[in-house]
Design a protein around this motif. Structure first.
Motif, PDB file in Angstrom:
ATOM      1  N   PHE A   1       0.841   7.556   6.469  1.00  0.00           N
ATOM      2  CA  PHE A   1      -0.364   6.777   6.193  1.00  0.00           C
ATOM      3  C   PHE A   1       0.269   6.837   4.354  1.00  0.00           C
ATOM      4  O   PHE A   1       0.347   6.332   3.969  1.00  0.00           O
ATOM      5  CB  PHE A   1      -1.001   7.671   6.189  1.00  0.00           C
ATOM      6  CG  PHE A   1      -1.781   6.665   7.428  1.00  0.00           C
ATOM      7  CD1 PHE A   1      -1.799   5.687   7.808  1.00  0.00           C
ATOM      8  CD2 PHE A   1      -2.149   8.002   8.638  1.00  0.00           C
ATOM      9  CE1 PHE A   1      -2.946   5.305   8.581  1.00  0.00           C
ATOM     10  CE2 PHE A   1      -2.912   7.211   9.282  1.00  0.00           C
ATOM     11  CZ  PHE A   1      -2.987   5.967   9.850  1.00  0.00           C
TER      12      PHE A   1
ATOM     13  N   SER B   1      -5.206   5.046   2.478  1.00  0.00           N
ATOM     14  CA  SER B   1      -4.157   4.642   2.281  1.00  0.00           C
ATOM     15  C   SER B   1      -4.520   3.082   2.548  1.00  0.00           C
ATOM     16  O   SER B   1      -3.285   2.431   1.028  1.00  0.00           O
ATOM     17  CB  SER B   1      -3.512   4.542   3.564  1.00  0.00           C
ATOM     18  OG  SER B   1      -2.165   3.627   3.929  1.00  0.00           O
ATOM     19  N   VAL B   2      -5.277   2.305   2.780  1.00  0.00           N
ATOM     20  CA  VAL B   2      -5.388   1.016   2.632  1.00  0.00           C
ATOM     21  C   VAL B   2      -5.969   0.438   1.532  1.00  0.00           C
ATOM     22  O   VAL B   2      -6.057  -0.164   0.676  1.00  0.00           O
ATOM     23  CB  VAL B   2      -6.308   0.452   4.207  1.00  0.00           C
ATOM     24  CG1 VAL B   2      -6.854  -1.318   3.959  1.00  0.00           C
ATOM     25  CG2 VAL B   2      -5.409   0.916   5.087  1.00  0.00           C
ATOM     26  N   ILE B   3      -7.430   1.184   1.125  1.00  0.00           N
ATOM     27  CA  ILE B   3      -8.786   0.772  -0.304  1.00  0.00           C
ATOM     28  C   ILE B   3      -8.814   2.034  -0.820  1.00  0.00           C
ATOM     29  O   ILE B   3      -9.839   1.490  -1.797  1.00  0.00           O
ATOM     30  CB  ILE B   3      -9.752   0.142   0.885  1.00  0.00           C
ATOM     31  CG1 ILE B   3     -10.798   2.255   1.094  1.00  0.00           C
ATOM     32  CG2 ILE B   3      -9.836  -0.641   1.851  1.00  0.00           C
ATOM     33  CD1 ILE B   3     -12.229   1.292   1.613  1.00  0.00           C
TER      34      ILE B   3
ATOM     35  N   LEU C   1      -8.048   9.356   6.603  1.00  0.00           N
ATOM     36  CA  LEU C   1      -6.296   9.167   6.411  1.00  0.00           C
ATOM     37  C   LEU C   1      -5.858   7.471   5.897  1.00  0.00           C
ATOM     38  O   LEU C   1      -5.832   7.453   4.709  1.00  0.00           O
ATOM     39  CB  LEU C   1      -5.624  10.212   7.180  1.00  0.00           C
ATOM     40  CG  LEU C   1      -4.880  10.942   6.479  1.00  0.00           C
ATOM     41  CD1 LEU C   1      -4.428  11.456   5.499  1.00  0.00           C
ATOM     42  CD2 LEU C   1      -3.791  11.362   7.724  1.00  0.00           C
ATOM     43  N   LEU C   2      -6.134   7.137   6.857  1.00  0.00           N
ATOM     44  CA  LEU C   2      -5.778   5.349   7.166  1.00  0.00           C
ATOM     45  C   LEU C   2      -6.406   4.993   5.792  1.00  0.00           C
ATOM     46  O   LEU C   2      -6.025   3.990   5.769  1.00  0.00           O
ATOM     47  CB  LEU C   2      -6.269   5.632   8.482  1.00  0.00           C
ATOM     48  CG  LEU C   2      -6.668   3.294   8.929  1.00  0.00           C
ATOM     49  CD1 LEU C   2      -5.058   3.332   8.852  1.00  0.00           C
ATOM     50  CD2 LEU C   2      -6.918   3.383   9.641  1.00  0.00           C
TER      51      LEU C   2
ATOM     52  N   TYR D   1       2.804   2.113   8.824  1.00  0.00           N
ATOM     53  CA  TYR D   1       2.106   1.250   9.044  1.00  0.00           C
ATOM     54  C   TYR D   1       2.049   1.388  10.866  1.00  0.00           C
ATOM     55  O   TYR D   1       1.630   1.636  11.892  1.00  0.00           O
ATOM     56  CB  TYR D   1       0.937   0.551   8.650  1.00  0.00           C
ATOM     57  CG  TYR D   1       0.248   0.691   7.554  1.00  0.00           C
ATOM     58  CD1 TYR D   1      -0.838   1.538   7.448  1.00  0.00           C
ATOM     59  CD2 TYR D   1       0.638   0.068   5.796  1.00  0.00           C
ATOM     60  CE1 TYR D   1      -1.124   2.181   6.700  1.00  0.00           C
ATOM     61  CE2 TYR D   1       0.453   0.550   5.272  1.00  0.00           C
ATOM     62  CZ  TYR D   1      -1.413   1.479   5.320  1.00  0.00           C
ATOM     63  OH  TYR D   1      -1.445   1.377   4.094  1.00  0.00           O
TER      64      TYR D   1
ATOM     65  N   TYR E   1       3.197   4.601   3.488  1.00  0.00           N
ATOM     66  CA  TYR E   1       2.997   3.541   4.387  1.00  0.00           C
ATOM     67  C   TYR E   1       3.311   2.527   5.411  1.00  0.00           C
ATOM     68  O   TYR E   1       3.980   1.911   5.261  1.00  0.00           O
ATOM     69  CB  TYR E   1       3.212   2.192   2.211  1.00  0.00           C
ATOM     70  CG  TYR E   1       1.804   2.869   1.686  1.00  0.00           C
ATOM     71  CD1 TYR E   1       1.161   2.851   2.115  1.00  0.00           C
ATOM     72  CD2 TYR E   1       2.179   3.345   1.050  1.00  0.00           C
ATOM     73  CE1 TYR E   1       0.126   2.989   1.049  1.00  0.00           C
ATOM     74  CE2 TYR E   1       1.584   3.405  -0.567  1.00  0.00           C
ATOM     75  CZ  TYR E   1       0.376   3.435  -0.318  1.00  0.00           C
ATOM     76  OH  TYR E   1      -0.201   3.739  -1.408  1.00  0.00           O
TER      77      TYR E   1
ATOM     78  N   PHE F   1      -1.418  -3.110   8.297  1.00  0.00           N
ATOM     79  CA  PHE F   1      -1.800  -1.604   9.537  1.00  0.00           C
ATOM     80  C   PHE F   1      -2.478  -2.552  10.590  1.00  0.00           C
ATOM     81  O   PHE F   1      -1.900  -2.331  12.370  1.00  0.00           O
ATOM     82  CB  PHE F   1      -2.897  -1.229   9.374  1.00  0.00           C
ATOM     83  CG  PHE F   1      -3.709  -0.131  10.185  1.00  0.00           C
ATOM     84  CD1 PHE F   1      -2.485   0.863  10.510  1.00  0.00           C
ATOM     85  CD2 PHE F   1      -4.729   0.010  10.711  1.00  0.00           C
ATOM     86  CE1 PHE F   1      -2.883   2.375  11.627  1.00  0.00           C
ATOM     87  CE2 PHE F   1      -4.758   1.261  11.952  1.00  0.00           C
ATOM     88  CZ  PHE F   1      -4.012   1.889  12.551  1.00  0.00           C
TER      89      PHE F   1
ATOM     90  N   LEU G   1       1.375  12.751  10.821  1.00  0.00           N
ATOM     91  CA  LEU G   1       0.382  11.116  10.802  1.00  0.00           C
ATOM     92  C   LEU G   1      -0.149  10.926   9.313  1.00  0.00           C
ATOM     93  O   LEU G   1       0.292   9.983   8.604  1.00  0.00           O
ATOM     94  CB  LEU G   1      -1.083  11.813  11.745  1.00  0.00           C
ATOM     95  CG  LEU G   1      -1.863  10.041  11.642  1.00  0.00           C
ATOM     96  CD1 LEU G   1      -0.885   9.213  12.579  1.00  0.00           C
ATOM     97  CD2 LEU G   1      -2.484  10.153  13.034  1.00  0.00           C
TER      98      LEU G   1
ATOM     99  N   ARG H   1      -2.413  -3.667   2.625  1.00  0.00           N
ATOM    100  CA  ARG H   1      -2.657  -3.219   3.669  1.00  0.00           C
ATOM    101  C   ARG H   1      -3.041  -2.839   4.869  1.00  0.00           C
ATOM    102  O   ARG H   1      -2.903  -2.869   5.882  1.00  0.00           O
ATOM    103  CB  ARG H   1      -2.633  -1.990   2.620  1.00  0.00           C
ATOM    104  CG  ARG H   1      -1.303  -1.042   2.007  1.00  0.00           C
ATOM    105  CD  ARG H   1      -1.086  -0.256   1.569  1.00  0.00           C
ATOM    106  NE  ARG H   1      -1.584  -0.430   0.084  1.00  0.00           N
ATOM    107  CZ  ARG H   1      -1.771  -0.035  -1.046  1.00  0.00           C
ATOM    108  NH1 ARG H   1      -2.605   0.910  -0.993  1.00  0.00           N
ATOM    109  NH2 ARG H   1      -1.777  -0.448  -2.280  1.00  0.00           N
ATOM    110  N   GLY H   2      -4.670  -3.842   4.581  1.00  0.00           N
ATOM    111  CA  GLY H   2      -4.940  -3.011   5.950  1.00  0.00           C
ATOM    112  C   GLY H   2      -4.769  -4.126   6.768  1.00  0.00           C
ATOM    113  O   GLY H   2      -4.640  -4.280   8.393  1.00  0.00           O
TER     114      GLY H   2
END
Lengths: 275, 271, 268
Positions: free
Chosen positions: C234, B140-142, B136-137, C239, C237, C58, C230, C54-55
């Motif tokens: 996500f 959303s990120v990559i 999920l994470l 985070y 976004y 987070f 959760l 975005r990483g």
């Protein structure tokens, strides 16, 4: 050559394993260290090469103070002290040859040892030692495929490949049957003579010690209570070391012919004593 | 004392009174918690749906059969992706898991007060979070796709492999380590000769075991967009194409059974 | 070392796999597989590159987690997850014990054994999330579907390990109890239970821990718990909120692990 001065070891629990031991081992002397379980034999041996860190006192090897050495110097000093263990302490999943070659680890760099690329001279010497202990045929067997006596011979070859000046031997025969025990003791003593090595041998078996060594040191509760020739081990001396017990068997077996394994008279005598 | 004397007769009881009372209190408290939990769930449940469930279930079953066999042709590629997510993810996890395990094991960590807790934190963080949540994470990120799946599987597997491996390291026989140290070997050599040979079989077993679990987990990662056969599952469920769901289901089942067989064979061969 | 060069015997460590053909075949197979797997990997590298920001966000979120803005959803979701965990574990244990007894070859007759092993195998092969999809379809959205899913999964785990444990018990005490003329239930109570109880408690606590972690996942498909919140976090976004939820989960798992460690040491 090796001198231990006022060595004290106290464990964090507060138990004093060694209370000021003084010991001098001249070059080429094979001596036995006897005493009851928990007397500190094993601790004394391990304080010499600092597998156990002594609390106080000094250990000198050929004049060098081992207790003052830093990590790298200590590793170099350990190369001069070969150790042989009670339960053999082989790496069971490695082959016999790899176990023997691990005796050279103090001499070769990490990557060399990682890729098992030991100098040809080391490999040749390892083969020679395996020939000497009659295990050259088994060099690619895994250590856990060998019998107890064979494993201990691998352990001996590993210690000798270090090219040591002294052997520290911790109960070499405790896991072996009586016949193999004698063979192993004989082998260790012969090798010491051939190479002019000194040795400290921890032992349980007083009778076996009498057969093979020139000097016996008795340890009780972390202190030396006897130091002299094996002939001096009178019942009174044994009582000071181990406490009261009937010592006739240990004394008789020691005095008997070396090749004889059985002592029927002793058994008769004991049976007679029981009635 | 479990034994009391009452009027000259000794009476035996399994536990002393205080402990017995404590035991009863424990049971009472536990039961109360479970009952309260059940009531909370019951309050959040639409019971009409539940009474309707047998009908719904029968209806669902009738729609699911027969499976749409022709759909299989479109499933091979996602299935291949699923296998790759599991395999590459496992491989990617092994690389960091090994050093983390050595840092976390009591007998190999360089510092028990600083480094060991940090390594344990890495392990517990990785283990606490399911691979689907990692996915999920990462989606959303990559962005959605196979890579997110691989990284998600890897992040979840690090903790698993490292935990089992560090436990194996802590259980080794100390004698060979002592013997190798006594030869004058350096730290790295002690590890490579004294410890590595002892934990290698455990490491191989753990890796294969985790790979087997990862096959199972990677089949559902597509539900959140992280590639593989789960994407097709999601699409089919969304349009209520139940015969397709059955087909996916059968394929997943077959894959899982095959992977379990492979893993059992490999582990058997190692030990 | 005199004349070592002439007489030197060579030594190389024996290879892991003795047959050279098999060894090369396996290496080649692995290489081909890796090449194919990496070659067919479709990755949108530009999207990955863009995502790195975005990483970063987070990671920053972890440094400054936001418990406040969605506090109601977080607290309700976590509580619901805990409630589901407790119920599902309790129900799961109640069902696992008879099935575990039935799946132990030394206690159960063959037909019972096969039936129980079948149930265990079904539960173990079905991924929780897939089971949850079906239960949601049957029972509607909400925690009940989650409880049923987790209970089903618990049975596969506990019953299997319990059965293996019973099969590993020392037969001597059981035989001695049977020799006294004890009934089957008495045999269980005196001959088997004392031997397997500590491990059963340990495994149940471990499963409680697993169930909590799983409860966070099945919410994604609508079976209650923190998963839905959760997922939303996500998707939007958010985070900092997601980090707050993850940190809560990690903290609860750590606490549970510590607590179960304490209890396990007590019952040993």
């Amino acid at each position: 050559m090796l001198s231990v001065e006022r060595l004290v070891k106290r464990y964090p629990t507060g138990d004093a394993a060694l209370r000021g031991v003084d010991l001098e081992v001249p070059a080429g002397q094979v001596m036995a260290l006897i005493g009851p379980s928990g007397a500190g034999k094993s601790t004394l041996l391990r304080c010499v090469n600092r597998l156990v860190e002594p609390t106080a006192g000094r250990v000198r090897l050929e004049g060098e103070d081992l207790t003052a050495l830093g990590a790298a110097a200590l590793r170099r000093a350990r190369r001069r002290m070969g150790m042989i263990f009670q339960e053999f302490a082989l790496v069971e999943r490695l082959s016999v040859m790899e176990n023997v070659l691990s005796g050279r680890l103090g001499y070769v760099g990490f990557w060399r040892s990682w890729f098992r690329r030991f100098p040809p001279a080391d490999v040749e010497e390892a083969f020679r030692l395996l020939d000497r202990v009659e295990l050259a045929e088994s060099c690619d067997k895994r250590a856990d495929a060998l019998s107890g006596g064979q494993r201990q011979r691998v352990g001996i070859a590993r210690a000798l490949l270090q090219n040591p000046r002294i052997l520290l031997v911790d109960e070499p025969t405790a896991s072996l049957d009586p016949k193999t025990s004698r063979q192993i003791m004989r082998l260790i003593c012969e090798l010491c003579r051939e190479r002019g090595l000194a040795a400290i041998i921890n032992m349980h078996d007083v009778a076996l010690a009498r057969l093979f060594v020139e000097r016996v040191v008795g340890l009780r509760q972390g202190a030396i209570v006897y130091d002299g020739p094996p002939d001096g081990l009178t019942p009174e001396v044994l009582t000071t070391i181990y406490g009261a017990e009937d010592w006739s068997e240990a004394r008789r077996r020691g005095g008997a012919d070396e090749e004889e394994e059985e002592e029927p008279e002793v058994d008769e005598q004991r049976l007679a004593g029981l009635t | 004392m479990p034994v009391r004397e009452v009027a000259g007769v000794r009476d035996w009881q399994r536990r002393a009174r205080g402990r017995r009372l404590l035991g009863w209190l424990g049971w009472l408290g536990g039961t109360a918690v479970v009952v309260a939990s059940w009531q909370a769930i019951s309050a959040h449940t639409m019971w009409t749906f539940v009474w309707d469930a047998p009908v719904q279930g029968a209806d669902l079953a009738s729609r699911m059969f027969p499976p749409r066999w022709a759909y299989t042709a479109r499933l091979w590629r996602p299935l291949w992706d699923t296998l790759n997510i599991a395999t590459l993810g496992t491989l990617a996890a092994l690389v960091p898991a090994v050093p983390v395990a050595f840092l976390a094991a009591r007998n190999t960590t360089p510092s028990a007060t600083l480094i060991r807790p940090a390594a344990l934190l890495v392990i517990v963080s990785s283990r606490s979070i399911n691979s689907l949540i990692w996915a999920l994470l990462l989606v959303s990120v990559i962005g959605p796709g196979v890579l997110a799946g691989i990284v998600a599987i890897a992040l979840r597997s690090i903790g698993f492999v490292a935990k089992l491996l560090y436990e194996a390291i802590e259980e080794i026989d100390r004698a060979p380590v002592e013997a190798v140290t006594a030869t004058g070997a350096g730290r790295g050599q002690v590890v490579s000769y004294g410890i590595v040979p002892q934990v290698l079989p455990a490491f191989a077993g753990i890796s294969v075991f985790r790979w087997d679990i990862n096959i199972r987990e990677s089949t559902v990662l597509g539900l959140v967009g992280a590639g593989g056969i789960g994407l097709e599952l999601q699409a089919s469920v969304n349009v209520l194409a139940w015969p397709q769901v059955t087909m996916i289901f059968l394929l997943v089942l077959a894959t899982v059974i095959v992977s379990e067989w492979v893993s059992a064979r490999v582990r058997h061969a190692i030990i | 070392m005199t004349g070592a060069a002439a007489a030197a015997r060579r030594w190389a460590p024996p290879p892991l796999i003795a047959s050279a053909w098999l060894r090369r075949g396996l290496a080649l197979g692995a290489a081909i597989y890796l090449a194919l797997a990496l070659g067919t990997l479709r990755v949108n590298w530009r999207r990955v590159w863009e995502g790195l920001d975005r990483g970063g966000a987070f990671v920053v979120g972890f440094a400054r987690p936001d418990f406040v803005s969605r506090w109601v959803e977080i607290s309700e979701g976590i509580l619901e997850g805990l409630v589901m965990t407790v119920t599902a574990t309790a129900v799961g244990i109640l069902i696992s014990v008879p099935i575990g007894l039935g799946a132990a070859r030394n206690l159960a007759p063959l037909p019972v054994y096969l039936a129980c092993r079948g149930i265990v195998a079904a539960s173990r092969t079905l991924q929780e999330v897939i089971v949850a999809i079906f239960f949601v379809a049957m029972f509607g959205f909400g925690p009940l579907a989650g409880v049923l899913t987790l209970s089903f999964a618990t049975v596969g785990f506990l019953a299997k390990l319990l059965a293996e444990d019973i099969e590993d018990t020392d037969p001597a005490p059981a035989e001695a109890v049977r020799a006294t003329g004890a009934s089957w239930l008495q045999l269980l109570n005196y001959g088997i239970q004392p031997q397997v109880m500590p491990r059963l408690i340990g495994l149940s606590l471990y499963r409680l821990d697993i169930n909590f972690r799983e409860s966070a996942v099945i919410g994604i498909v609508g079976a209650g718990g923190i998963g839905a919140t959760l997922n939303t976090a996500f998707d939007r976004y958010e985070y900092a909120t997601a980090a707050a939820i993850l940190m809560t989960i990690i903290a609860i798992v750590m606490t549970a692990e510590y607590g179960s460690g304490l209890i396990r040491r007590r019952v040993q």
